[in-house]
Design an enzyme around this catalytic site. Structure first.
Site, PDB file in Angstrom:
ATOM      1  N   SER A 236     -14.214  78.749   9.390  1.00 39.92           N
ATOM      2  CA  SER A 236     -14.737  77.936  10.477  1.00 39.92           C
ATOM      3  C   SER A 236     -16.021  77.221  10.019  1.00 39.92           C
ATOM      4  CB  SER A 236     -14.945  78.832  11.704  1.00 39.92           C
ATOM      5  OG  SER A 236     -15.089  78.098  12.881  1.00 39.92           O
ATOM      6  N   ASP A 454      -4.788  74.657  14.903  1.00 41.87           N
ATOM      7  CA  ASP A 454      -6.141  75.191  15.085  1.00 41.87           C
ATOM      8  C   ASP A 454      -6.867  74.424  16.186  1.00 41.87           C
ATOM      9  OD1 ASP A 454      -8.948  75.912  14.713  1.00 41.87           O
ATOM     10  OD2 ASP A 454      -8.325  76.729  12.791  1.00 41.87           O
ATOM     11  N   HIS A 484      -7.038  79.990  15.524  1.00 43.81           N
ATOM     12  CA  HIS A 484      -8.190  79.586  14.715  1.00 43.81           C
ATOM     13  C   HIS A 484      -8.195  80.354  13.400  1.00 43.81           C
ATOM     14  CE1 HIS A 484     -11.967  77.855  13.770  1.00 43.81           C
ATOM     15  NE2 HIS A 484     -12.721  78.889  14.097  1.00 43.81           N
TER      16      HIS A 484
END
Length: 515
Positions: A236, A454, A484
């Protein structure tokens, strides 16, 4: 308020599911150039300046890890230590700050080195997340010391706290999609007050918690731990951090995995729009999985949010579900496909007038425990991102953006549109850049893993990162999945490719697709 335009740690999905010093081995040769320059106060952005030996020659006192306010003490295999880093990297001989590290030593005999993890945010705690995530990385833990840390401004590393628990809960009543002049005034007043609270509490530190600062910390950690190359797993926001590190220290890049990749070319408004698109896409996929049409399901949720905005729903513990908390509760399960049934139940309850389930999801995302105590991850998140982001849209500019945002996502667009002006409104420290520099000519191949479904870091950012890293550096691996992040999410194809790269230096073919 919770801002979604940045990138949440992978631990967010995990928490919801849980509740409902030597050199490298001979394998290092497979990663390319082994030449490793000294840590310095500059990378390719400026002339190198060797760091003082008081920093580079530190001997870390590894010992047992203690429980923190956010997590219990991990098992005996985990060790913790404190590293000194300059407060201001422009003055490496000046004041230092403490960085809290955690590691589990490699279990096997054929050790490669340290593998550093950053789980996102910005503001995610490595100390609390690493022991949990290690279950995903058991193969990697055979040949790597699994290492993480609380970045500067986070948790045990000079963590920031900008307001108290009562103030945080009171702010939940602020309308994050203001409809009247009075609501708009309250929205921006709250934003300014938050920044003032950070300045009063943290002062000097606020100007020294940028992504660039943390990337320089990483190279100091690499050197102190005795690793000739940086082996790194960024998830991320951690992918942006990894890209900035590669730009500053391209010759020190070993094996870097970037999973759930941030678009490095987007400015603050661009990220907000990307994320509005990503969450709406994930919501559409969820709605289709329930047998609803995406348009019809979206319309029902928009109508529900409008009713909650006009009259908050009663919830547990004599609290109310506001529109802000409802949006947070809807976003929370979109981080993992396994959590979609939880969203179905929460939406059904809300339609029947009970906001308790959506409120519980929002509390989980906002790191609020049953006693009403809030974690500080969102504080760190805001202080770091507002130091990074140079762009400061005005109220007038934001109003002009709102129709575009609402078209991209009728559910999340209005909130993310207002957020472009509200998040760093009247912030006491100027931002540093419109978008980070991640070009890394001369670096070893870096593996980028993109997930087509995502919600928080839309797939399109993976190609953008590959392009900006440079030809021959960024290697793309695509997973046609939901949620995610990709590694450890159920794809043997992804996990095998990542493990082969990290453990054997085998770089997959650029453009490989896992379905």
């Amino acid at each position: 308020m919770t801002r979604f335009v940045r990138w949440t740690a992978v631990a967010a999905a995990a928490a919801l599911l849980a509740t409902g010093c030597s050199g490298g081995s001979s394998d290092e040769a497979e990663t390319g150039d082994r030449t490793s320059g000294p840590s310095s106060t500059a990378g390719s952005d400026g002339p190198a300046a060797p760091l003082p030996s008081s920093l580079t020659s530190q001997k870390l006192d590894w010992g047992g890890c203690k429980a923190t306010a956010d997590s219990p003490a991990p098992g005996d295999e985990w060790q913790c230590a404190t590293l000194k880093a300059p407060l201001d990297w422009a003055e490496p001989d000046g004041r230092t700050i403490d960085l809290a590290l955690i590691r589990a030593k490699a279990k096997g005999d054929d050790r490669i080195g340290s593998l550093f993890f950053n789980f996102g945010g910005p503001g995610g705690s490595g100390l609390s997340t690493m022991p949990w995530y290690a279950t995903n990385a058991s193969e990697l833990g055979e040949r790597y010391d699994l290492v993480s840390w609380d970045p500067r401004g986070v948790g045990a590393s000079e963590g920031v706290r900008c307001r108290g628990d009562e103030e945080i809960q009171a702010a939940e009543s602020v309308d994050i999609t203001p409809d009247t002049p009075a609501e708009e005034t309250a929205y921006f007043r709250d934003a300014a007050d938050f920044g003032k609270g950070c300045e009063k509490s943290e002062g000097t530190l606020m100007a020294h918690v940028s992504t660039t600062d943390t990337a320089r910390d990483m190279d100091l950690m690499r050197q102190v731990l005795g690793d000739p190359k940086m082996h790194y797993f960024g998830i991320s926001y951690g992918t942006e951090l990894g890209g900035v590190y590669a730009h500053l220290f391209p010759k020190n890049v070993g094996r870097l995995i970037l999973d759930a990749v941030v678009d490095p070319g987007a400015d603050a408004v661009g990220h907000a729009e990307n994320q509005a698109r990503g969450f709406q896409r994930a919501l559409n996929n969820y709605l289709k999985s329930t047998g609803q049409g995406a348009e019809e399901g979206t319309r029902k949720i928009v109508d529900l949010l409008r009713r909650i905005d006009a009259k908050p729903l009663p919830a547990a513990s004599d609290r109310e579900l506001t529109e802000s908390l409802a949006l947070t509760g809807i976003i929370r399960p979109l981080y993992s496909e396994a959590s979609w049934p939880t969203l179905t139940s929460a939406l059904k309850a809300a339609e029947q007038g009970d906001g308790s389930e959506l409120l519980a999801l929002a509390d989980d995302y906002n790191d609020r425990d049953a006693s009403g105590r809030y974690g500080t991850g969102t504080h760190s998140h805001r202080v770091i991102s507002c130091l990074d982001d140079k762009q400061r849209p005005t109220v007038g500019e934001t109003r002009k953006l709102l129709p575009r945002f609402e078209k991209v996502s009728p559910v999340f667009g209005p909130m993310l549109g207002w957020d472009t002006a509200g998040w760093c409104h009247d912030w006491p420290v100027p931002g540093q850049y419109d978008s980070p520099e991640v070009s890394a000519a001369g670096a070893a191949p870096i593996l980028l893993v993109g997930n087509t479904g995502d919600p928080a870091t839309p797939y399109e950012g993976t190609r953008r990162m590959a392009d900006e890293l440079g030809k021959g550096v960024g290697v793309m691996l695509t997973w046609k999945g939901e949620g995610h992040g990709a590694y450890g999410s159920g794809s043997d194809c992804v996990d095998s490719a990542v493990n082969a790269y990290l453990l054997r230096g085998t770089v997959p073919k650029d453009g490989q697709v896992c379905s």
